[in-house]
Every structure is written in structure tokens, then in C-alpha cells.
Motif scaffolding. Structure first.
Motif, PDB file in Angstrom:
ATOM      1  N   PHE A 298      90.820 133.502 -49.202  1.00 39.05           N
ATOM      2  CA  PHE A 298      90.748 133.860 -50.617  1.00 39.05           C
ATOM      3  C   PHE A 298      92.097 133.566 -51.266  1.00 39.05           C
ATOM      4  O   PHE A 298      93.145 134.016 -50.778  1.00 39.05           O
ATOM      5  N   VAL A 299      92.065 132.816 -52.361  1.00 45.79           N
ATOM      6  CA  VAL A 299      93.272 132.442 -53.089  1.00 45.79           C
ATOM      7  C   VAL A 299      93.066 132.801 -54.556  1.00 45.79           C
ATOM      8  O   VAL A 299      92.371 132.085 -55.284  1.00 45.79           O
ATOM      9  N   PHE A 300      93.634 133.911 -54.996  1.00 46.13           N
ATOM     10  CA  PHE A 300      93.509 134.327 -56.389  1.00 46.13           C
ATOM     11  C   PHE A 300      94.540 135.408 -56.666  1.00 46.13           C
ATOM     12  O   PHE A 300      95.182 135.945 -55.748  1.00 46.13           O
ATOM     13  N   ALA A 301      94.725 135.716 -57.933  1.00 48.78           N
ATOM     14  CA  ALA A 301      95.600 136.817 -58.321  1.00 48.78           C
ATOM     15  C   ALA A 301      94.859 138.124 -58.084  1.00 48.78           C
ATOM     16  O   ALA A 301      93.765 138.318 -58.623  1.00 48.78           O
ATOM     17  N   PRO A 302      95.374 139.040 -57.278  1.00 45.55           N
ATOM     18  CA  PRO A 302      94.617 140.247 -56.914  1.00 45.55           C
ATOM     19  C   PRO A 302      94.277 141.105 -58.128  1.00 45.55           C
ATOM     20  O   PRO A 302      95.111 141.355 -58.991  1.00 45.55           O
ATOM     21  N   ASN A 303      93.030 141.523 -58.190  1.00 47.05           N
ATOM     22  CA  ASN A 303      92.586 142.529 -59.145  1.00 47.05           C
ATOM     23  C   ASN A 303      91.486 143.341 -58.468  1.00 47.05           C
ATOM     24  O   ASN A 303      90.872 142.893 -57.492  1.00 47.05           O
ATOM     25  N   ARG A 304      91.240 144.516 -58.973  1.00 48.15           N
ATOM     26  CA  ARG A 304      90.363 145.442 -58.254  1.00 48.15           C
ATOM     27  C   ARG A 304      88.934 144.920 -58.149  1.00 48.15           C
ATOM     28  O   ARG A 304      88.290 145.080 -57.102  1.00 48.15           O
ATOM     29  N   ARG A 305      88.429 144.307 -59.197  1.00 50.24           N
ATOM     30  CA  ARG A 305      87.042 143.847 -59.157  1.00 50.24           C
ATOM     31  C   ARG A 305      86.852 142.730 -58.148  1.00 50.24           C
ATOM     32  O   ARG A 305      85.978 142.803 -57.270  1.00 50.24           O
ATOM     33  N   THR A 306      87.676 141.689 -58.241  1.00 48.96           N
ATOM     34  CA  THR A 306      87.525 140.558 -57.330  1.00 48.96           C
ATOM     35  C   THR A 306      87.844 140.958 -55.894  1.00 48.96           C
ATOM     36  O   THR A 306      87.168 140.522 -54.958  1.00 48.96           O
ATOM     37  N   SER A 307      88.870 141.783 -55.701  1.00 52.29           N
ATOM     38  CA  SER A 307      89.198 142.231 -54.353  1.00 52.29           C
ATOM     39  C   SER A 307      88.079 143.075 -53.762  1.00 52.29           C
ATOM     40  O   SER A 307      87.786 142.985 -52.558  1.00 52.29           O
ATOM     41  N   GLY A 308      87.445 143.898 -54.590  1.00 52.69           N
ATOM     42  CA  GLY A 308      86.322 144.689 -54.087  1.00 52.69           C
ATOM     43  C   GLY A 308      85.161 143.821 -53.641  1.00 52.69           C
ATOM     44  O   GLY A 308      84.541 144.086 -52.600  1.00 52.69           O
ATOM     45  N   VAL A 309      84.862 142.754 -54.387  1.00 56.23           N
ATOM     46  CA  VAL A 309      83.792 141.837 -53.989  1.00 56.23           C
ATOM     47  C   VAL A 309      84.161 141.118 -52.691  1.00 56.23           C
ATOM     48  O   VAL A 309      83.327 140.970 -51.789  1.00 56.23           O
ATOM     49  N   GLY A 310      85.408 140.668 -52.584  1.00 61.15           N
ATOM     50  CA  GLY A 310      85.830 139.993 -51.360  1.00 61.15           C
ATOM     51  C   GLY A 310      85.755 140.904 -50.150  1.00 61.15           C
ATOM     52  O   GLY A 310      85.330 140.481 -49.062  1.00 61.15           O
ATOM     53  N   ARG A 311      86.143 142.150 -50.292  1.00 60.08           N
ATOM     54  CA  ARG A 311      86.067 143.105 -49.185  1.00 60.08           C
ATOM     55  C   ARG A 311      84.616 143.340 -48.776  1.00 60.08           C
ATOM     56  O   ARG A 311      84.281 143.387 -47.592  1.00 60.08           O
ATOM     57  N   TRP A 312      83.730 143.453 -49.756  1.00 61.52           N
ATOM     58  CA  TRP A 312      82.316 143.669 -49.473  1.00 61.52           C
ATOM     59  C   TRP A 312      81.704 142.471 -48.753  1.00 61.52           C
ATOM     60  O   TRP A 312      80.948 142.627 -47.780  1.00 61.52           O
ATOM     61  N   LEU A 313      82.016 141.258 -49.200  1.00 56.96           N
ATOM     62  CA  LEU A 313      81.501 140.062 -48.541  1.00 56.96           C
ATOM     63  C   LEU A 313      81.984 139.967 -47.101  1.00 56.96           C
ATOM     64  O   LEU A 313      81.221 139.614 -46.194  1.00 56.96           O
ATOM     65  N   GLY A 314      83.268 140.275 -46.883  1.00 53.35           N
ATOM     66  CA  GLY A 314      83.798 140.204 -45.532  1.00 53.35           C
ATOM     67  C   GLY A 314      83.139 141.193 -44.591  1.00 53.35           C
ATOM     68  O   GLY A 314      82.908 140.889 -43.413  1.00 53.35           O
ATOM     69  N   ARG A 315      82.814 142.381 -45.072  1.00 57.63           N
ATOM     70  CA  ARG A 315      82.161 143.378 -44.222  1.00 57.63           C
ATOM     71  C   ARG A 315      80.733 142.966 -43.871  1.00 57.63           C
ATOM     72  O   ARG A 315      80.274 143.189 -42.750  1.00 57.63           O
ATOM     73  N   ILE A 316      80.033 142.380 -44.822  1.00 57.78           N
ATOM     74  CA  ILE A 316      78.655 141.985 -44.556  1.00 57.78           C
ATOM     75  C   ILE A 316      78.589 140.817 -43.586  1.00 57.78           C
ATOM     76  O   ILE A 316      77.846 140.846 -42.601  1.00 57.78           O
ATOM     77  N   ARG A 317      79.378 139.790 -43.815  1.00 52.03           N
ATOM     78  CA  ARG A 317      79.327 138.583 -42.991  1.00 52.03           C
ATOM     79  C   ARG A 317      80.236 138.641 -41.784  1.00 52.03           C
ATOM     80  O   ARG A 317      80.169 137.781 -40.913  1.00 52.03           O
ATOM     81  N   ARG A 318      81.112 139.621 -41.721  1.00 49.87           N
ATOM     82  CA  ARG A 318      82.000 139.825 -40.569  1.00 49.87           C
ATOM     83  C   ARG A 318      82.810 138.565 -40.277  1.00 49.87           C
ATOM     84  O   ARG A 318      82.839 138.054 -39.162  1.00 49.87           O
ATOM     85  N   ARG A 319      83.470 138.088 -41.300  1.00 47.22           N
ATOM     86  CA  ARG A 319      84.324 136.916 -41.157  1.00 47.22           C
ATOM     87  C   ARG A 319      85.787 137.344 -41.254  1.00 47.22           C
ATOM     88  O   ARG A 319      86.127 138.168 -42.110  1.00 47.22           O
ATOM     89  N   PRO A 320      86.661 136.782 -40.432  1.00 43.60           N
ATOM     90  CA  PRO A 320      88.096 137.026 -40.614  1.00 43.60           C
ATOM     91  C   PRO A 320      88.576 136.405 -41.918  1.00 43.60           C
ATOM     92  O   PRO A 320      88.127 135.315 -42.301  1.00 43.60           O
ATOM     93  N   ILE A 321      89.479 137.094 -42.605  1.00 47.83           N
ATOM     94  CA  ILE A 321      89.874 136.697 -43.954  1.00 47.83           C
ATOM     95  C   ILE A 321      91.382 136.548 -44.037  1.00 47.83           C
ATOM     96  O   ILE A 321      92.136 137.414 -43.577  1.00 47.83           O
ATOM     97  N   VAL A 322      91.808 135.442 -44.637  1.00 45.11           N
ATOM     98  CA  VAL A 322      93.190 135.243 -45.065  1.00 45.11           C
ATOM     99  C   VAL A 322      93.208 135.395 -46.581  1.00 45.11           C
ATOM    100  O   VAL A 322      92.395 134.782 -47.275  1.00 45.11           O
ATOM    101  N   GLN A 323      94.109 136.220 -47.076  1.00 44.03           N
ATOM    102  CA  GLN A 323      94.216 136.425 -48.523  1.00 44.03           C
ATOM    103  C   GLN A 323      95.601 136.018 -48.990  1.00 44.03           C
ATOM    104  O   GLN A 323      96.594 136.606 -48.584  1.00 44.03           O
ATOM    105  N   THR A 324      95.656 134.989 -49.814  1.00 42.76           N
ATOM    106  CA  THR A 324      96.920 134.537 -50.387  1.00 42.76           C
ATOM    107  C   THR A 324      97.045 135.072 -51.807  1.00 42.76           C
ATOM    108  O   THR A 324      96.131 134.926 -52.616  1.00 42.76           O
ATOM    109  N   ILE A 325      98.177 135.685 -52.087  1.00 38.05           N
ATOM    110  CA  ILE A 325      98.438 136.203 -53.424  1.00 38.05           C
ATOM    111  C   ILE A 325      98.913 135.038 -54.274  1.00 38.05           C
ATOM    112  O   ILE A 325     100.077 134.641 -54.224  1.00 38.05           O
TER     113      ILE A 325
END
Length: 589
Positions: A298-325
Motif C-alpha cells: 500500500f502506497v498512500f498518505a495515511p488517513n483513517r478511512r483508507t487505512s481502515g479499509v486496508g486493514r480490513w482487506l488484509g485480515r480477510i485475505r490474510r496477505r502480508p502487507i508493506v505500507q509505505t507512507i
């Protein structure tokens, strides 16, 4: 039939057992032995597929193309009765082949090709097949080749390299199915594994053994005037050991000629600097339903809405995530709602320190933090004709000494300080001229430009919105000035500054915030305009000082910000997380 226990990748041997059933195509033979080289080919392929993979489908695909079938057995925990469990333990306690006088060693999971563990797996599989062909050998010796084995291509170093190391043409043996298989053969030039895994057309067979990463970002499509787009483009096009998928638009051109880069045309258009809600929803649904990558980035400027969606997707699909600020937020208060990756990448030491301080203030331990600077690709030198054309478009006199401020007008104090510098430079250098090269990120930008122009001498300044070739203008300048104390909405180290350094144009920057990570630039520790005049006069008057500064800046960009070095750093993270994901049950792409 020869069977042995194979612990499934990511699980203990007591919880998951697999049986390998050997199938051979026997033709009328003139001898009773068989060739070790032909068995080694098939053994290496099945061991690679089973020990590196994590899913049943990849094992079955490997079995089809190697002549082996892999069938999952019920685990000990799933057995119905205690007596059945005891019979199973007694059956497998010796782990011996039928009638063999020597037990097979336990197979070692997650063994990379070429390592001692992988070689041990190959030897164990070879002994199993050796006994299948020659029961009297007791798994101790190999006989001579049979007529059937003579039909199998020799599996020397070239064959092993082609299948296990990811290069070369796929040999015929990997396109054969097991005996009795009436399915049509694989397409010419493609293996059965490629067909079963539905490899997209144009993807080379060597990519099958490579991990894959999905970049979740803004649409990666022209124009590339956004730091986030440039970051994803430069990393993806310089990966050598990882396949990349980027989110793009239907009309966007392919990124380079490499078949390892796939374009997921999810967004309807390139849009503005921030995609709309409907565009973000389309991207999220595609990632949830269709992504097959081993790692998500994930490459974006962190905000609560987008970060919440990314966290939810990662939990469902169980994929390791790299997050670049991509750019730091206004504040890192409550960082747990902004950061969700297993690895969080900051693009400057200042950002990492801010994250650590935020977690410490809340009494929490931070996630794994890495500092990887933004990349920059080799900059094409601008010719004298291009420089003259850029000046002519802004009606700049030929003898004017140009200083460029390539920043935003509506954020930070950069524009105000640059206006003050322009007023003071006019009295010290009669032919000095300051160009405000900005982009209209918000509706306030034209208003700010008009207000600044009203209080400055029009002969001393130019305001240019969306310059067609800003690097040609910078190449003709004496120096770049960047008195910015707030980089909200921008990459920690703006790409335009790195490109200016690569062009050999001296950069004078504020020594504070993320800009402190810039190496070998002229630093000014204050935003007082009077403090900026001496270094600008020195660089403008002293040609030798300009050459020394330009050479130092070029070395700094090459050593720290080259796209090859930055991509290699990310590539190491992808490979590490892909291995971890497979061990915990992730699917092999």
C-alpha cells in the motif's frame, strides 16, 4: 506404489501428511535398472513444487507435469477412533518404502532450490523412485537406464536451472501428464503448471517461481507529476526477482517491456491528485476479489478511512502487507488507526522518529519500521535548445540569472519566504529573477499567486502553473530554492529536488523536517529570508563552488536514491514476507 510422509508447508508433521504416488511410463526395456538423471529431473520438480508451495492446487499441478500425484491424507487429529489412530501411527512409524531395508529421511518443507535442505529432499525422492524401479536395490544403488528412461531428456545443470532457478525453456518432461491422463497437452512452449495456474499470456515461464507483489495506490498512469505515482512506477520497473501488479486505467500504456509487470486496469480514469470515493471503492473490491499476489504494498498518505479499509482487506485475505507512507499526515496521533502493515516504510528518518514518538506517547510498541528513501530514475540532460525554449515560454531575458522555487503555493510557508527572498535578491543581484513553478492542487493556488504577484516587481518574478518541462527550466537556473517547512501532500523528499540534484543544479533547502535527509545540498537552518541570500550569492558568483556542489549532489543521488538500489531494498522485503506468508498457509501465486 511408493509412499512417504511429506509435512505440509507451514504446518507441523503431526498435523498434515501427504502421500506421493509414483507413476512411470514403462516401455519394453532391455535392462532392469534406470537412469538417476531422469529421476532427478522429476524428483527436483515435485520437491520444488511441494516444498516451496503452500496450496493443494500447486501440488496437484506439479504432480500432473512430473508424473506424480499428490493426495492429502487425513491428519491424526481428524481420525475417528483411537484404534484407527494407533493403526496409522504403526503404519507410518518406520516411514519405509514397501519392502525397503532403509527408511527414508523426513522431507524438509520450505526449502529453497539449491540449498542443502532442498538437495536432501531431492535425494530422498530419488531413493523412493529408485526402489520403485529396482526393488532389490533397497534404496542404496541405482541401476542402468531403461528404454523408457531413454525417452526422457537428460536433466543436466541446464534442465535443473530452467525449472528450479527460473530460466530457460521448459523441458518436455514437465509437459507430460501421468499415465492414463487423457487431458490435452499443454500449449507449445508452456508447461502444465503454467496452464493450471492460468498464467496470463506473455508472462514468461521463469516468472512462475518468482513471488509477486500488488501495488495498491493511485492509478499508475500518465501524467507522472505525482510523487506517489512516480514511486510505484520506479519500483515496479526495476524489480528483478519479483513480479509486480499495478492498479491503472484502461488507456494507460504498459510500464516498460518487462512481462513481469501486469496492469490491473481498475480505475476508470487517472483523475485528480486524490481519487474519488467511487474509484477507491472499485479498487478495494478488485483487491478483495481478484488479487492473487503474495504480498500487498500500500502506497498512500495515511488517513483513517483508507487505512481502515486496508486493514480490513488484509485480515480477510490474510496477505502480508508493506505500507509505505507516501507523505506524512498532519499528525501521527493514534497511529494504530493510520498504520496497519506488517512492515511500515518511512521515506525519511524524520518520519520514522515521528512514528516512534507517537507510539511511545500512547504506551504502545511500534510495528517494524524501515527507512527506504524515494527513488529517482536517470534524468535526461536538457539541451541548450530546450532550456532556451523553456525560458522563452515565460518571457525570461537571456541574460537573467534564474532561481526556481518548484513548490506548492497554498501549503507551508515556502511561497511566502520565496517571495521575500525574491525582493532581497533584486537589490543584491540586478539581473536575478525568481520563478514560482507550482501546480494547482487546490482552488486556492491561483488566489495565492495573484496576491504574491501584486506585491512583487513583475520584472523580478514569474508565476508559472504546470510548466510543460520544468526540468528544462531548472537546468537553465543558477540554483533551486526550497524554504519549505511543511511537506503535507508531498513525498518526504520531493522528486523534483532529486531530479535537480541529478541534473547538477545546486539545491538550497531548509534544514528541517524530512528535508534533513537530503545529502550534500546547501542547508539553511532558518526561514529568515536574509539568511538565504549569502549562499545564493556565493553559488551564483563562484563557478567552481557550483561545480563542486553539483558533483557532490550527483554522487549522493546515485548512492542513496537510485531506482535500482531502492527497488532492491523493497525486493528483499517482498521476498521475506512472501516466505512468511507461505509458511502460514498463504497461496503461491
Amino acid at each position: 506404489m511408493a509412499s512417504y510422509r511429506l509435512p505440509r508447508s507451514g504446518a507441523s508433521s503431526s498435523c498434515s501428511t501427504f502421500r506421493i504416488l509414483s507413476h512411470t511410463r514403462r516401455a519394453p526395456s532391455t535392462s532392469s535398472g534406470f537412469s538417476r538423471s531422469s529421476v532427478s529431473t522429476r524428483c527436483r520438480s515435485v520437491v520444488t513444487a511441494t516444498s516451496l508451495g503452500g496450496c493443494d492446487s500447486s501440488r496437484r499441478s506439479a504432480a500432473r507435469c512430473t508424473g506424480y500425484s499428490v493426495s492429502p491424507m487425513r491428519t491424526h487429529r481428524q481420525r475417528a477412533t483411537k484404534s484407527e489412530r494407533n493403526r496409522s501411527r504403526a503404519k507410518h512409524s518406520g516411514r519405509k518404502l514397501e519392502g525397503a531395508s532403509r527408511a527414508l529421511p523426513r522431507m524438509r518443507p520450505n526449502a529453497s532450490p539449491g540449498t542443502p535442505a532442498a538437495n536432501a529432499n531431492v535425494r530422498a525422492c530419488e531413493r523412493a523412485v529408485a526402489f520403485r524401479h529396482n526393488p532389490g536395490s533397497g534404496c542404496r544403488r541405482f541401476g542402468t537406464a531403461t528404454a523408457d528412461d531413454a525417452r526422457v531428456p537428460e536433466c543436466g545443470a541446464a534442465t535443473r536451472s530452467a525449472k528450479c532457478s527460473g530460466g530457460g525453456r521448459v523441458p518436455e518432461i514437465f509437459r507430460r501428464g501421468p499415465p492414463g491422463d487423457d487431458r490435452p497437452p499443454a500449449e507449445p512452449g508452456r508447461s502444465s503448471v503454467e496452464t493450471r495456474l492460468q498464467t496470463p499470456p506473455g508472462v514468461e515461464s521463469s516468472a512462475l517461481v518468482l513471488p509477486s507483489v500488488l501495488f495498491v495506490s493511485k492509478p499508475v498512469a500518465p501524467p507522472f507529476h505525482d510523487g506517489t505515482k512516480c514511486l510505484v512506477r520506479d519500483i515496479a520497473t526495476h524489480l528483478t526477482r519479483v513480479r509486480a501488479t499495478v492498479l491503472s486505467t484502461p488507456s494507460a500504456p504498459a510500464l516498460g517491456a518487462s512481462s513481469r509487470i501486469q496492469m490491473a486496469r481498475v480505475y476508470s480514469n487517472a483523475g485528480a491528485f486524490a481519487p474519488g470515493l467511487s474509484e477507491n471503492l472499485r479498487a478495494a473490491l478488485w483487491v478483495l476479489a481478484r488479487s492473487r499476489a503474495d504480498v500487498w504494498h500500500f502506497v498512500f498518505a495515511p488517513n483513517r478511512r483508507t487505512s481502515g479499509v486496508g486493514r480490513w482487506l488484509g485480515r480477510i485475505r490474510r496477505r502480508p502487507i508493506v505500507q509505505t507512507i507516501a507523505s506524512p499526515p498532519r499528525s501521527f496521533d493514534d497511529p494504530r488507526k493510520l498504520l496497519f502493515g506488517e512492515v511500515v516504510v518511512a521515506q525519511s528518518r524524520w518520519t520514522r522518529a515521528a512514528i516512534e514518538a507517537a507510539y511511545a506517547a500512547n504506551g504502545d510498541a511500534p510495528p517494524r519500521l524501515e527507512v527506504i528513501p524515494p527513488p529517482v530514475t536517470p534524468v535526461i540532460e536538457r539541451s541548450v535548445a530546450c532550456q532556451k525554449r523553456a525560458r522563452a515560454e515565460l518571457e525570461i531575458p537571456e541574460n537573467a540569472r534564474v532561481f526556481v522555487y518548484p513548490g506548492d503555493l497554498e501549503t507551508s510557508r515556502g511561497a511566502e519566504v520565496s517571495a521575500a527572498i525574491a525582493g532581497r535578491l533584486g537589490s543584491a543581484v540586478p539581473d536575478a529573477l525568481v520563478v514560482f513553478a507550482y501546480r494547482r492542487k487546490t482552488a486556492r493556488a491561483p488566489e495565492v499567486a495573484e496576491r504574491l504577484a501584486a506585491r512583487l516587481d513583475p520584472a523580478r518574478v514569474r508565476f508559472a502553473c504546470e510548466v510543460p518541462d520544468v526540468l528544462a527550466l531548472i537546468a537553465s537556473a543558477e540554483a533551486v530554492i526550497f524554504p519549505v517547512d511543511d511537506l503535507f501532500g508531498k513525498v518526504d523528499v520531493p522528486i523534483v529536488l532529486l531530479e535537480s540534484m541529478a541534473l547538477g543544479v545546486p539545491v538550497v533547502a531548509y534544514d528541517g523536517g524530512p528535508l534533513s535527509d537530503l545529502s550534500d545540498v546547501e542547508r539553511v537552518p532558518t526561514l529568515d529570508a536574509d539568511a538565504w541570500i549569502p549562499p545564493l550569492l556565493r553559488l551564483s558568483a563562484d563557478a567552481e563552488a557550483r561545480r563542486e556542489r553539483a558533483a557532490a549532489q550527483r554522487r549522493a543521488v546515485e548512492q542513496r536514491h537510485s531506482a535500482q538500489r531502492v527497488a532492491a531494498a523493497y525486493e528483499a522485503l517482498y521476498e521475506e514476507l512472501a516466505r512468511q506468508g507461505r509458511r502460514r498457509g498463504g497461496r503461491e501465486a
